[in-house]
Design a protein around this motif. Sequence first.
Motif, PDB file in Angstrom:
ATOM      1  N   LYS A 118       0.776  -1.258  -0.113  1.00 54.10           N
ATOM      2  CA  LYS A 118      -0.152   0.070   0.042  1.00 54.10           C
ATOM      3  C   LYS A 118       0.877   1.086  -0.007  1.00 54.10           C
ATOM      4  O   LYS A 118       0.349   2.290  -0.713  1.00 54.10           O
ATOM      5  CB  LYS A 118      -1.094  -0.051   1.370  1.00 54.10           C
ATOM      6  N   LEU A 119       2.106   1.024   0.563  1.00 58.02           N
ATOM      7  CA  LEU A 119       2.954   2.201   0.764  1.00 58.02           C
ATOM      8  C   LEU A 119       3.351   2.488  -0.602  1.00 58.02           C
ATOM      9  O   LEU A 119       3.343   3.851  -0.961  1.00 58.02           O
ATOM     10  CB  LEU A 119       3.974   1.775   1.579  1.00 58.02           C
ATOM     11  N   HIS A 120       3.693   1.649  -1.455  1.00 57.75           N
ATOM     12  CA  HIS A 120       4.079   1.830  -2.734  1.00 57.75           C
ATOM     13  C   HIS A 120       3.190   2.152  -3.738  1.00 57.75           C
ATOM     14  O   HIS A 120       3.477   2.731  -4.948  1.00 57.75           O
ATOM     15  CB  HIS A 120       4.982   0.689  -3.096  1.00 57.75           C
ATOM     16  N   SER A 121       1.627   1.739  -3.345  1.00 59.52           N
ATOM     17  CA  SER A 121       0.847   2.185  -4.269  1.00 59.52           C
ATOM     18  C   SER A 121       0.136   3.766  -3.795  1.00 59.52           C
ATOM     19  O   SER A 121      -0.965   4.192  -4.105  1.00 59.52           O
ATOM     20  CB  SER A 121      -0.451   1.180  -4.504  1.00 59.52           C
ATOM     21  N   ASP A 122       0.843   4.247  -2.675  1.00 58.10           N
ATOM     22  CA  ASP A 122       0.210   5.399  -2.273  1.00 58.10           C
ATOM     23  C   ASP A 122      -1.103   5.629  -1.527  1.00 58.10           C
ATOM     24  O   ASP A 122      -1.723   6.522  -1.869  1.00 58.10           O
ATOM     25  CB  ASP A 122       0.427   6.553  -3.458  1.00 58.10           C
ATOM     26  N   ASP A 123      -1.527   4.525  -1.025  1.00 53.98           N
ATOM     27  CA  ASP A 123      -2.783   4.503  -0.473  1.00 53.98           C
ATOM     28  C   ASP A 123      -2.327   4.723   1.368  1.00 53.98           C
ATOM     29  O   ASP A 123      -2.407   3.909   1.988  1.00 53.98           O
ATOM     30  CB  ASP A 123      -3.187   3.319  -0.374  1.00 53.98           C
ATOM     31  N   TYR A 124      -2.675   5.917   1.586  1.00 52.79           N
ATOM     32  CA  TYR A 124      -2.324   6.193   3.040  1.00 52.79           C
ATOM     33  C   TYR A 124      -2.949   5.344   4.173  1.00 52.79           C
ATOM     34  O   TYR A 124      -2.252   5.136   4.774  1.00 52.79           O
ATOM     35  CB  TYR A 124      -2.407   7.795   3.176  1.00 52.79           C
ATOM     36  N   PHE A 125      -4.295   5.552   3.836  1.00 57.07           N
ATOM     37  CA  PHE A 125      -5.056   5.029   4.958  1.00 57.07           C
ATOM     38  C   PHE A 125      -5.063   3.440   5.371  1.00 57.07           C
ATOM     39  O   PHE A 125      -4.775   2.802   6.340  1.00 57.07           O
ATOM     40  CB  PHE A 125      -6.616   5.228   4.809  1.00 57.07           C
ATOM     41  N   SER A 126      -4.907   2.725   4.328  1.00 52.58           N
ATOM     42  CA  SER A 126      -4.760   1.307   4.185  1.00 52.58           C
ATOM     43  C   SER A 126      -3.363   0.998   4.810  1.00 52.58           C
ATOM     44  O   SER A 126      -3.103  -0.004   5.491  1.00 52.58           O
ATOM     45  CB  SER A 126      -4.880   0.519   2.838  1.00 52.58           C
ATOM     46  N   ALA A 127      -2.379   1.899   4.404  1.00 48.25           N
ATOM     47  CA  ALA A 127      -0.934   1.629   4.690  1.00 48.25           C
ATOM     48  C   ALA A 127      -0.894   1.837   6.339  1.00 48.25           C
ATOM     49  O   ALA A 127      -0.384   0.909   6.949  1.00 48.25           O
ATOM     50  CB  ALA A 127       0.031   2.504   4.201  1.00 48.25           C
ATOM     51  N   LEU A 128      -1.526   2.723   6.669  1.00 51.99           N
ATOM     52  CA  LEU A 128      -1.366   2.971   8.035  1.00 51.99           C
ATOM     53  C   LEU A 128      -2.197   1.852   8.881  1.00 51.99           C
ATOM     54  O   LEU A 128      -1.495   1.444   9.999  1.00 51.99           O
ATOM     55  CB  LEU A 128      -2.021   4.447   8.415  1.00 51.99           C
ATOM     56  N   ASP A 129      -3.339   1.566   8.277  1.00 52.11           N
ATOM     57  CA  ASP A 129      -4.031   0.210   8.904  1.00 52.11           C
ATOM     58  C   ASP A 129      -3.273  -0.809   9.155  1.00 52.11           C
ATOM     59  O   ASP A 129      -3.176  -1.221  10.075  1.00 52.11           O
ATOM     60  CB  ASP A 129      -5.124   0.346   8.186  1.00 52.11           C
ATOM     61  N   ASN A 130      -2.684  -1.054   8.076  1.00 51.91           N
ATOM     62  CA  ASN A 130      -1.980  -2.456   7.833  1.00 51.91           C
ATOM     63  C   ASN A 130      -0.637  -2.406   8.878  1.00 51.91           C
ATOM     64  O   ASN A 130      -0.159  -3.388   9.657  1.00 51.91           O
ATOM     65  CB  ASN A 130      -1.451  -2.892   6.551  1.00 51.91           C
ATOM     66  N   LEU A 131      -0.005  -1.078   8.883  1.00 47.26           N
ATOM     67  CA  LEU A 131       1.425  -0.990   9.754  1.00 47.26           C
ATOM     68  C   LEU A 131       1.072  -1.294  11.050  1.00 47.26           C
ATOM     69  O   LEU A 131       1.438  -2.015  11.784  1.00 47.26           O
ATOM     70  CB  LEU A 131       1.917   0.310   9.576  1.00 47.26           C
ATOM     71  N   LEU A 132      -0.144  -0.479  11.717  1.00 53.81           N
ATOM     72  CA  LEU A 132      -0.504  -0.776  12.912  1.00 53.81           C
ATOM     73  C   LEU A 132      -1.062  -2.027  13.510  1.00 53.81           C
ATOM     74  O   LEU A 132      -0.671  -2.576  14.338  1.00 53.81           O
ATOM     75  CB  LEU A 132      -1.745   0.253  13.216  1.00 53.81           C
ATOM     76  N   ARG A 133      -1.790  -2.706  12.415  1.00 56.85           N
ATOM     77  CA  ARG A 133      -2.058  -4.024  12.628  1.00 56.85           C
ATOM     78  C   ARG A 133      -1.146  -4.945  12.909  1.00 56.85           C
ATOM     79  O   ARG A 133      -0.997  -5.635  13.784  1.00 56.85           O
ATOM     80  CB  ARG A 133      -3.037  -4.325  11.678  1.00 56.85           C
ATOM     81  N   TYR A 134      -0.176  -4.846  12.045  1.00 60.49           N
ATOM     82  CA  TYR A 134       1.106  -5.738  12.030  1.00 60.49           C
ATOM     83  C   TYR A 134       2.027  -5.545  13.286  1.00 60.49           C
ATOM     84  O   TYR A 134       2.144  -6.297  14.067  1.00 60.49           O
ATOM     85  CB  TYR A 134       1.942  -5.400  10.863  1.00 60.49           C
ATOM     86  N   PHE A 135       2.054  -4.111  13.920  1.00 57.43           N
ATOM     87  CA  PHE A 135       2.825  -4.268  14.962  1.00 57.43           C
ATOM     88  C   PHE A 135       2.062  -4.539  16.293  1.00 57.43           C
ATOM     89  O   PHE A 135       2.471  -4.963  17.243  1.00 57.43           O
ATOM     90  CB  PHE A 135       3.388  -2.717  15.094  1.00 57.43           C
ATOM     91  N   ASP A 136       0.757  -4.373  16.181  1.00 60.18           N
ATOM     92  CA  ASP A 136      -0.199  -4.889  17.280  1.00 60.18           C
ATOM     93  C   ASP A 136       0.096  -6.470  17.449  1.00 60.18           C
ATOM     94  O   ASP A 136      -0.109  -6.853  18.327  1.00 60.18           O
ATOM     95  CB  ASP A 136      -1.591  -4.454  17.217  1.00 60.18           C
ATOM     96  N   TYR A 137       0.066  -7.196  16.255  1.00 60.41           N
ATOM     97  CA  TYR A 137       0.103  -8.581  16.517  1.00 60.41           C
ATOM     98  C   TYR A 137       1.535  -8.929  16.918  1.00 60.41           C
ATOM     99  O   TYR A 137       1.625  -9.990  17.656  1.00 60.41           O
ATOM    100  CB  TYR A 137      -0.340  -9.215  15.166  1.00 60.41           C
ATOM    101  N   SER A 138       2.557  -8.299  16.447  1.00 61.13           N
ATOM    102  CA  SER A 138       3.973  -8.814  16.475  1.00 61.13           C
ATOM    103  C   SER A 138       4.226  -8.119  18.197  1.00 61.13           C
ATOM    104  O   SER A 138       4.678  -7.096  18.386  1.00 61.13           O
ATOM    105  CB  SER A 138       4.879  -8.231  15.674  1.00 61.13           C
TER     106      SER A 138
END
Lengths: 579, 893
Positions: free
Chosen positions: B319-339
């Motif tokens: 998402k970062l590379h396709s410039d989609d801010y909201f999904s990128a943010l969402d996925n980043l937070l999700r990843y770190f919440d789980y790890s």
Amino acid sequence: MVSKESCRNEIRAAIRQLSDRCLYSAAKWAGEQLVGIEQDPSNFTPSNTRFQRGSSSIRRRFSTSESITTPQPSVGFSQAVTPLPEEDEVIDGDLYLLAKSYFDCREYRRASHVLRDQMSNKSVFLRCYALYLAGEKRKEEEMIELEGPLGKSDAINRELVSLERELSALKRSGAIDSFGLYLYGVVLKEKGNESLARASLVESVNSYPWNWSAWSELQSLCTSIEILNSLNLSNHWMKEFFLANAYQELRMHTESLAKYDYLQGIFSFSNYIQAQTAKAQYSLREFDQVEIMFEDLLRNDPYRVEDMDLYSNVLYAKEACAALSYLAHKVFLTDKYRPESCCIIGNYYSLKGQHEKAVMYFRRALKLNKKYLSAWTLMGHEYVEMKNTPAAIDAYRRAVDINPCDYRAWYGLGQAYEMMGMPFYALHYFRKSIFFLPNDSRLWIAMAKCYQTEQLYMLEEAIKCYKRAVNCTDTEGIALNQLAKLHQKLGRNEEAAFYFEKDLERMDAEGLEGPNMFEALVFLATHFKTHKKFEEAEVYCTRLLDYSGPEKEKAKSLLRGIRMAQTGFPSMDIEHFPL
Amino acid sequence: MAGLTRTAGAFSVTPHKISVCILLEIYAPSAQYLSYPFHSVSEHNRLGLYLLSLTKSCDDIFEPTLEELLHQLRGIGGSMDAWLTGQLIKRFSSLSSPDDLMTFFNEIRGILGNGFVQDDQIILDPNSNLGMFVRRCILAFNLLSFEGVCHLFSSIEVYCKEELCYSAQYGASDKNLESLTQYDQMDMEYVMDKATEKLELQKNACGSLPFHLHTPEALFKVTEGLLITRKEKLRTSKKTTEATPVACSSSSTVEDTLADESLFLRTNLQIQGFLMEQANKIEIHGSSFSSSPIESFLEQLQNLAPELHRVHFLRYLNKLHSDDYFSALDNLLRYFDYSMYGRYEIALLCLGMMHFRFGHPNLALEVLTEAVRVSQQLSNDTCLAYTLAAMSNLLSEMGIASTTSVLGSSYSPVTSTASSLSVQQRVYILLKESLRRADSLKLRRLVASNHLAMAKFELMHVQRPLLSFGPKASIRHKTCPVSVCKEIRLGAHLISDFSSENSTMTVDGSLSTIWLKNLQKRWGQDMFSHDSGSRKSSIFFQFYDRLVSIPGSVSQLIGASYLLRATSWELFGSAPMARMNTLVYATLFGDSSSSSDAELAYLKLIQHLALYKGYKDAFAALKIAEEKFLTVSKSKMLLLKLQLLHEHALHRGNLKLAQRMCNELGGLASTTMGVDMELKVEASLREARTLLAAKQYSQAANVAHSLFCTCHKFNLQIEKASVLLLLAEIHKKSGNAVLGLPYALASISFCQSFNLDLLKASATLTLAELWLGLGSNHAKRALDLLHGAFPMILGHGGLELRARAYIFEANCYLSDPSFSVSTDSETVLDSLRQASDELEALEYHELAAEALYLISMVYDKLGQLEKREEAAALFKMHILALENPQDVEPNMA
């Protein structure tokens, strides 16, 4: 208004048809509503009265008398659009009887095999339904067999493809009845084709509205109010049940309550309606009322486990240890392997401060139902209590991923990150939770505190948040006090005085006292004194004199200063003279 | 690998592995088993090698289907092919109940030869690679529950059924195919020819462009139209999407695996390795990587393995590379919440970098400040070092355009101690801190990249005492090339570290795939091409590259060091060095680098072409580069094109076009995303030059003056020097030599302190011209100045600069009263001819006309009328071209 008698007749027929097709939970639901209808006084039978007697006294306290006679809500519906269900095939074929017995013994594949060449609608439905259930059963077994380290495996219901093929062919040829349509909708939903599933279910409920299972499936597909409004549903009293439920899931609690209120006019003794009303009231945080409703409900239906987790939440919030343990014991004896039971026991241990045990029970609940939203959130709370923040974050995140609208879990995430000393990171989560529940002062206050932390120290933003909290009727009165203090800190004394006065008013109204009160009084007295508004200052000083302690001395010296200034002496603070 | 352990269970039996076992049984038959009579030892060895590669690649995520396996076998087998495939299928069809599987594995145990051994039996050493594989398979099978055996059995059924279906279809359609192919043979051949031709062309263009500076005639013709029309652009873009084999092939295989996914469970290791590969791909290809297929794939993967949290990170990257801010943010937070457990500082670091990338520098700074605090709290020095590096990077990127007020709100100990310092000084401090920590923690990659950042800093920023006490302390402005070189050198040490370490720093699961691929490639070589000698070197390099397997990030860093070297030489003024370093980059690191870096290298090479070879070559190369980089977002190619067109128009005297290009450049400088200061400065510099060419001196001077102020305000020292030179130039042209002198001198002193040798040479030339402008009695002095600068100009200067110097030299001689044309004509004529030749290539009509004018004057003096007329005719042509530029170039519209 629908006549109670016609309702009753419709339901009676429907229960027979539903259980004939082995749609047991729909039949169960209908049965509950059937007894929920108030009896005609003319044909009371002793057994009926016995069943309904216990509840009436308490119920009267809450089901306001107008609600029964209220004029119909705006969505008045024309009646009798749907004819009474006809009894098809009065005598079932022998094979059907055999298949149904197999089905009742949970031998699904055998049941469907018996019906392999039967062409009547009913047989086709039962065959497909049995096949579907067989596939589901196998799927669940496979899920455990194939479970890898990375979570769920790719187990699927292998019957779906053939079922879809057959049902769609039937639909195209028009040889499908409303039950077939229901099954078709379920299959489509499982296959991920939501819009088609919705269409099929709508068609099913329009032709046969008494199948509550179809309505519930439809409800689970209505994830937004737009979708709900776009459904083309014909009017029937079952639609009201559906709408009430859908509104509730979409967090439109008052609308939902209105619907239930209306329905209670007909089904005045329905446990279902009562439980749903309690649910809505719980969301509106009317705990006292909810508690009474649940007590009532349990008296009528003592072995009920459904929705009891909500009751336990209420008891938890009210810190009613004894009642909670009683409830836990009761559900435990009734059915200990229900997720709700485990959740209630978990709540009990949490209230007792035994967080490890609580976590164990929440885990058990989750083992029984992985998608049990409130167990995830509650487990997160437990982990927070145990200072195991990473585990808490994980649990909250799972709740959020199951239902992104769960503001509690978002809030929990924010709190956890704030505990970790990452206030800026936490802000995002608080923002999310506020987005879903903008009218809750607690959330605003939490966010403001985040801004206030020494790491961020963004006071202006904190002030904005506290203002929002005040607008949302902050019951605990933190916001006003904080607003006053923040303004004081920023040197805006006028604003500070304004908020201190407001806070004082609030405390007076609630009859509270405490350090906040002293603080407000001292500030206001000095403030007005420095602005030469001696009368106001004197009022606050005299109020302070009522209390003992250092504030009293302070008040005295202030008063002395005021007198001095009023009599024209040069104002000087006696206390500051070197002795 | 976040929280995932490599357990014994990470190896599961699949139908493909059973195939391998069957082949192994054939390779090393147990006593009671009928063996195939191998014709020769080499045949037997070939099978062994193939099996070795198969076992090595068994951790790969993609397992071949039976059909693919049979296909490979056909390639390997030669005479034994039919027997092998027949045996394989026979063996599979004999597995008709779960019990057969049990007996199969019991038999397999026999080939390990731990019992008694017969004389001629070939035994697998249980500790060899193949033996280990067999043992692992047996162990994994023994661990299976009965349900597991059932699942394996049903997946074998599917595995075989697919092949049977396929072959049945194949047989049926065989006849049709044959007739069809015969019919279409000619057409196909034709198409193939075309395709290979095109491929060759592209290869020339992409791979070896730098070596062929004289672009082939054919290519030149293709790219003659300098501006691409919209339609053409569309076409090319379509072509490029078709021609991105990486994306396409990977996505198609992705789809395939998904189909398989329901059959075979993958192990952790396989999936993790696969994900790492995908992440690398996303990073290298940037936004040109089509994001939707991989997104849908990731979604499915997430459905299949919800506990595989790395998928979230990959989705974030995508998402970062396709410039989609909201999904990128969402996925980043999700990843770190789980790890879980102690990775919060890393979450903050990533979040900060994400905000930075999406253009929220203030947010990024806040987040990074928090990251600094948290990593200090958790005493994670590694993360702290990285965070500081990220912070310095952030500051240096946005520092130019920002004012200090941005930093006011942060309360971090690191930044607050430095709050009184300028942004540059803060960058310096942060870098030093980060470097120190990285050094002590032995984070070699970070050390290297910090050295590079430091080199960049040293290159761009003037050194002065960090804290200035007293008014006189901060006078010394200078850069130090030695320290730049030192930093770059230190940065490049990384590669020697990695190669000397004999490292096995490979991405899990990816090396094995490469192994198999390489093996196949080598066979392909042996079998199909006998003349591989000529290509040996490149293949050797590939092999070397792969087997040593330097991690992608390292080779990217090394590549970056070469690019930085090129840039620094460009600034210091050594054109050959700059070109050489860029070439090294483009040839060695072009594949592994991110597309934006590769683009930069091409850009530099094209600029070099324009300066030293003229526009024709440059435009031809530009055309090729544009096709290659069209899909890159925020492509700098458009910028380069505008620059080239502007220069070209200025030289040809088409001022209107030049003005338009200027305006477009200015437009590019301030987009909605923010103002690019460097670009803005360049645009106004070009504007001033255009005005100068239009002889609107006072306006040009005004623009230059305000530009100088801007440069001063934003501390752009190097740009200051060139603006000063431009001002001198303006005064020279307007005939105010006296006014021009101080500017020229100031520019020279700037160049001296920043070591900008080439710019200094060109400033010296201007200074000399100014002296001559003061009167012919200064000719001697001017000539001395010029001769001082000549080595630099001739060695490193571009066409224009050289030509100017030659003409000026002639001018000096001619205006020197002591110089006599008749006796010493060759000195003058030679340099003039040289100048006119070079200007011809540059299409610089004005200067060319001047040179020719001088030539004809000299011939006139010498009395060589014929040659005079010749020169005069050329002169006239240039003047005409200069006067009406439009009709010469209709295609420029």
